[in-house]
Scaffold this active site. Structure first.
Site, PDB file in Angstrom:
ATOM      1  CG  HIS A  84       3.555   3.832  24.916  1.00 30.32           C
ATOM      2  ND1 HIS A  84       3.254   4.282  26.177  1.00 30.32           N
ATOM      3  CD2 HIS A  84       4.101   4.890  24.264  1.00 30.32           C
ATOM      4  CE1 HIS A  84       3.566   5.561  26.279  1.00 30.32           C
ATOM      5  NE2 HIS A  84       4.086   5.959  25.123  1.00 30.32           N
TER       6      HIS A  84
ATOM      7  CD  GLU B 117      12.887  -8.869  -1.603  1.00 28.35           C
ATOM      8  OE1 GLU B 117      13.299  -8.149  -2.529  1.00 28.35           O
ATOM      9  OE2 GLU B 117      11.745  -9.352  -1.592  1.00 28.35           O
TER      10      GLU B 117
ATOM     11  CE  LYS C 168       8.028 -13.069  -6.942  1.00 25.25           C
ATOM     12  NZ  LYS C 168       8.575 -11.969  -7.748  1.00 25.25           N
TER      13      LYS C 168
HETATM   14  O1  PA5 Z   1      12.795  -6.545  -4.725  1.00 25.98           O
HETATM   15  C1  PA5 Z   1      12.303  -7.397  -5.461  1.00 25.98           C
HETATM   16  O2  PA5 Z   1      12.875  -7.758  -6.488  1.00 25.98           O
HETATM   17  C2  PA5 Z   1      10.931  -8.032  -5.193  1.00 25.98           C
HETATM   18  O3  PA5 Z   1      10.451  -7.803  -3.931  1.00 25.98           O
HETATM   19  C3  PA5 Z   1       9.944  -7.502  -6.215  1.00 25.98           C
HETATM   20  O4  PA5 Z   1       9.891  -6.094  -6.102  1.00 25.98           O
HETATM   21  C4  PA5 Z   1       8.543  -8.061  -6.052  1.00 25.98           C
HETATM   22  O5  PA5 Z   1       8.574  -9.480  -6.029  1.00 25.98           O
HETATM   23  C5  PA5 Z   1       7.638  -7.598  -7.189  1.00 25.98           C
HETATM   24  O6  PA5 Z   1       8.184  -7.943  -8.408  1.00 25.98           O
HETATM   25  P1  PA5 Z   1       7.679  -7.334  -9.775  1.00 25.98           P
HETATM   26  O7  PA5 Z   1       7.963  -5.866  -9.784  1.00 25.98           O
HETATM   27  O8  PA5 Z   1       8.441  -8.060 -10.830  1.00 25.98           O
HETATM   28  O9  PA5 Z   1       6.204  -7.603  -9.858  1.00 25.98           O
END
Ligand code: PA5
Length: 456
Positions: free
Chosen positions: A333, A304, A448
């Site tokens: 393995h 990310e 999303k």
């Molecule tokens: O790193 C990130 O921003 C995302 O992976 C969020 O952690 C994930 O989508 C969950 O989001 P939230 O904490 O707003 O529910």
């Protein structure tokens, strides 16, 4: 080249160097010279990020403050662990992505491997389960089949306060609580944005207890914030020690000299291997089952943060190495065949726990008539584990495959804090070296939006 900190944390890059692998695959002195100016610039850029001067979507990136959180907050979190212990036998943490993966690392790395199965090893602390990390109904249904709602505390964690997966789980839980005449106030704690979002509104409307995802802390950099610390405290993890370890790593990461700064050095090595030697896959391979989820956490952190279509200047770059989790010895393995003989496009990062302390087992001398078994007798299991790591690294080196080994002295809260923070800082430096913004995730937000449309 290696960097050893006073704590015992050791970063060994020998098997990424041209002396070990040859100039086609390994790093030469002139590569490091070429990258020295970029490394200095990345170091300076991180200093500005640290000060809160750089904004991403209007928010600064403040994860570098987390090692220095106030003791009043740490005491509050620790006391909630003690309080929960006396009333509840189960805690369910509801969250996904950055609101889940780090919590799982802290639980699996620092608690007994069979913590949930045995009340003695729990020392009075509640069992811990995770939910809201998928929309697969079978696991939530299964969990609700085996817990007693009256004795369960739910922790709903979401920075935005409205992510689909945890929201769905929370709605199910809220409904079950209501039908059992149990209240949100007694049974749910929320960890969310201090001011905005649906979850914060529900907290205010129902006088629920809550903690904050502090301003400037993005999901994947949040493990050392209230997000990760709350579930750790609920299971008796000494959370101040986690932060102390992170603090000591933070101090090492403020040294301007790349040869003394472990995260900067790791980021420079990863970038040179990626950009100049074509190693675009990053295999993270701890030699311990307890660190399996560290690999999953790292996947999110790297993917990310650095997997970006555009750089900071808005140019299309399709950046970022692909993270792959593996566990030694299990995946020797499964994956090692490809690591050694598939396309030479990987950097492996091994993690060694030097001393297993009280968990050590000496292999007994049974069936001595079989030479293969006799060879194991009298050795500790961790000796065999270290031999496996060394053999894997050497076999890869022979085939000109690069690896870097991180050694942690023992697996405890202090050294885990150090390790987690090391990877966060390395990712931040790597973002600067690549010229991308490591703190946003437009690719996640894109799906999303579409999903919200489909559901509505
Ligand atoms: O790193 C990130 O921003 C995302 O992976 C969020 O952690 C994930 O989508 C969950 O989001 P939230 O904490 O707003 O529910």
């Amino acid at each position: 080249m290696n960097i050893k900190l006073n704590s015992g944390f050791n970063l060994d890059t020998t098997f990424a160097m041209a002396e070990s692998l040859g100039a086609n695959d390994g790093i030469e002195k002139r590569d490091l010279e070429e990258y020295s100016l970029l490394a200095d610039q990345a170091f300076e850029a991180i200093k500005s990020v640290r000060k809160g001067d750089i904004l991403s979507h209007g928010e600064p990136a403040l994860f570098m403050n987390l090692p220095y959180q106030e003791s009043a907050l740490i005491e509050k979190l620790s006391s909630i662990g003690e309080r929960t212990k006396s009333r509840f036998d189960t805690v369910v943490a509801i969250g996904i992505g950055g609101s889940y993966l780090g919590n799982k690392v802290l639980f699996e790395a620092l608690r007994h491997p069979y913590y949930n199965e045995d009340s003695c090893v729990r020392n009075g602390y509640p069992r811990l389960f995770f939910a809201g990390n998928n929309l697969d109904p079978s696991h939530l249904k299964g969990l609700l089949d085996v817990i007693d709602l009256k004795k369960t505390k739910f922790i709903v964690i979401s920075k935005s306060g409205g992510t689909t997966e945890p929201s769905a789980a929370f709605l199910v839980v809220a409904d079950r609580l209501k039908k059992s005449n149990l209240t949100l106030k007694d049974h749910v704690i929320a960890v969310t944005d201090p001011d905005k979002g649906i979850l914060r509104t529900i907290v205010n409307q129902n006088q629920m207890e809550s903690f904050n995802v502090p301003h400037g802390i993005g999901g994947r950099f949040s493990v050392l914030s209230e997000v990760g610390l709350i579930t750790a405290a609920m299971t008796g993890v000494p959370i101040q020690e986690l932060l102390d370890g992170a603090k000591s790593m933070d101090q090492a990461c403020q040294i301007p000299d790349v040869e003394k700064n472990p995260a900067l050095m790791y980021a420079v090595f990863c970038t040179i291997l990626y950009k100049k030697k074509g190693k675009n896959i990053s295999v993270i391979m701890p030699y311990s089952n307890s660190l399996k989820s560290l690999g999953e956490w790292y996947v999110q952190l790297l993917a990310e943060s650095l997997g970006k279509e555009k750089n900071k200047a808005g140019e299309v770059v399709y950046e970022g190495r692909t993270p792959i989790p593996a566990v030694g010895t299990t995946d020797m393995h499964a994956q090692t065949q490809q690591h050694r003989e598939g396309a030479n496009i990987r950097l492996l990062t091994f993690i060694r726990i030097k001393d297993f302390k009280d968990s050590e087992i000496i292999i007994p001398d049974q069936f001595q008539e079989h030479a293969k078994l006799a060879q194991l007798s009298g050795k500790s299991m961790s000796q065999a584990l270290h031999a496996a790591l060394d053999a894997n690294a050497e076999s890869l080196r022979e085939a000109h495959r690069s690896s870097i080994t991180i050694e942690m002295p023992v697996l405890n809260a202090y050294h885990l804090g150090e390790l987690l923070y090391f990877f966060e800082m390395a990712t931040a430096f790597e973002g600067e070296l690549l010229g991308v913004n490591p703190y946003d995730q437009p690719g996640v937000e894109a799906y999303k939006k579409i999903m919200t449309k489909i559901l509505s």
